[in-house]
Each structure stands twice: as C-alpha cells, then as structure tokens.
Scaffold this motif. Structure first.
Motif, short mmCIF file in Angstrom:
data_model
loop_
_atom_site.label_atom_id
_atom_site.label_comp_id
_atom_site.label_asym_id
_atom_site.label_seq_id
_atom_site.Cartn_x
_atom_site.Cartn_y
_atom_site.Cartn_z
N PRO A 50 0.82 -1.21 0.00
CA PRO A 50 0.00 0.00 0.00
C PRO A 50 0.86 1.26 0.00
N ARG A 51 0.40 2.27 -0.73
CA ARG A 51 1.05 3.58 -0.71
C ARG A 51 0.36 4.47 0.32
N ASP A 53 -1.20 7.13 -0.18
CA ASP A 53 -2.46 7.68 -0.67
C ASP A 53 -3.58 6.64 -0.72
N SER A 55 -3.56 3.84 -2.50
CA SER A 55 -3.42 2.97 -3.66
C SER A 55 -2.37 1.90 -3.37
N TRP A 56 -2.24 0.94 -4.30
CA TRP A 56 -1.29 -0.15 -4.12
C TRP A 56 -0.35 -0.23 -5.32
N THR A 57 0.83 -0.78 -5.06
CA THR A 57 1.75 -1.12 -6.13
C THR A 57 1.48 -2.56 -6.56
N GLY A 61 -2.27 -3.65 -6.97
CA GLY A 61 -2.60 -2.34 -7.51
C GLY A 61 -3.32 -2.44 -8.83
N LEU A 64 -6.97 -3.45 -8.25
CA LEU A 64 -7.78 -2.35 -7.72
C LEU A 64 -8.08 -1.31 -8.81
N ARG A 65 -7.12 -1.05 -9.68
CA ARG A 65 -7.37 -0.11 -10.78
C ARG A 65 -8.41 -0.67 -11.74
N LYS A 68 -11.89 -0.40 -10.22
CA LYS A 68 -12.40 0.97 -10.33
C LYS A 68 -12.86 1.25 -11.76
#
Length: 222
Positions: A50-51, A53, A55-57, A61, A64-65, A68
């Motif tokens: 997790p970052r 902000d 979001s994830w790498t 990640g 999750l993108r 969305k």
C-alpha cells in the motif's frame, strides 16, 4: 518424480521451523474478473504494497485499478465486459508487462476471458477446478500455465497450492535436491493433510517466509 516418505518428513521439519503465528491467507475474490486479472498479473510480479495515498503497487494495484475501471458493470456482465476490452486500452489500466515476448498480460487476460465466456463460465460459482474445459479456458492461452491456473482457482475460494518459484525453492531446499513445480505443489498439499491445515494457509505461510527472507536461513541445494 515421486515423493518418498523421507521427502515428506524433511518438508514437515522445514515447515515446523517457520515463524509463528503464520501469516494468514489474505483471501480471494467474489468477482471472477478480479481473480483472473490477479492471477495473470501475478506472473513474475510482486504482490504489491500500500502507498500513503491508499493505492497499491504491484499486482494488487492492478486489480484495484481494474475494479475501479469496471465498477459501473453489474456482476453478471463483468466477465463479458472484460472479454470485450481492447487489450491496448487495458494496458493503460493495468500496465505493459508481458507473459512472454510478444504477448502482454492485458492481451492474455482478454483472451482467457473470451474463452471462459464462450463456455458459459462467467461467475465464480460456475468454475470447477477439475473440469478439463474450464482448465483449458485458462491454460489454453499462450503464456498461462498450470501454476497460475491453480492460483486462479485459489483466488475463487478453492483449496490449492500455487507452486511458484518461492514455494518450489523452499521444497527443494527442504528435500535437498531440485524438484519440478508439480512435485513441490503435490508435496505441500500432502504436508497440509498431515498437519490438518488448509492448503492455501500452508502455501501462504511458506510463500510469506520465502519471499521475505529469500530463504537465506535454509541450506543451499547441493
């Protein structure tokens, strides 16, 4: 290659040395499209972190993108929506990684989605890991193989072992010789049965230890 009783005993000894409590299996998905994206994006790629902000790498990640990107699609249409994606456009949502030279992961995901839709496998409840047609829906795509097929089924809440490089290396060091991934996966499943634990739980405990330590505490393979 067949496992022997000493092989299982040595693996059980190595498992007993894992730090406790074991790291828990993070769980899978209710969405078949998310599981497919995760399984393919995980090929030779880190899980992710997790970052700040939120979001994830990594592969997480990418999932999750994509979720969305597709949040406006109803559950029953999600695999069809994924199958209809333009692979070049999908790369912009995921990334430009490849499963092998000349084929992007985005293209492999779309091809697999199309194959599943063609046989009517469009929701998690439809998938049967032992069904040859279902398996071929995934492994019939160039670049996608048996290891991540098993991981795909695990992500849809079936038991199993993803015998990737870390799992295979752990088993090889435990039994003191190099072994193929199929052998490693089968032996870990046998060990799970002996220990009365879930295959996914043991898989994740080994993977977490191996990927964190690099197996530096285990002897090199002779």
């Amino acid at each position: 290659m067949n496992a022997t009783a000493p092989d299982l005993d040595r693996l059980l000894i190595a498992i007993a040395a894992l730090p406790t409590p074991w790291k828990k299996w993070p769980g899978g998905y209710k969405r078949m499209d998310s599981a497919l994206v995760d399984a393919v994006m995980s090929i030779r790629f880190r899980y992710g972190r997790p970052r700040n902000d939120g979001s994830w790498t990594g592969a997480r990640g990418a999932v999750l993108r994509y979720e969305k990107h597709s949040e406006h699609i109803i559950d029953s249409e999600r695999m069809s929506y994924l199958a209809g994606q333009d692979p070049l456009a999908l790369e912009k949502v995921l990334n430009r990684q490849k499963v092998h030279a000349g084929k992007t992961k985005a293209l492999a995901i779309v091809e697999a989605a199309k194959r599943f839709v063609a046989i009517g496998v469009t929701e998690a409840a439809h998938l049967r890991p032992r069904d040859a047609d279902h398996r071929t829906g995934y492994t019939g795509v160039s670049g996608l193989g048996s290891v991540t097929w098993e991981y795909f089924t695990m992500l849809l809440n079936h038991d199993g072992v993803k015998a990737d490089t870390w799992i295979t290396d752990f088993v090889a060091r435990a039994v003191r010789r190099r072994v193929p991934s199929e052998f490693a996966g089968a032996l870990v499943k046998e060990a799970a049965g002996k220990l009365y634990v879930g295959q996914k739980e043991l898989d994740h405990a080994i993977w977490s230890y191996a990927s964190t330590t690099g197996l530096k505490d285990m002897p090199e393979i002779p």
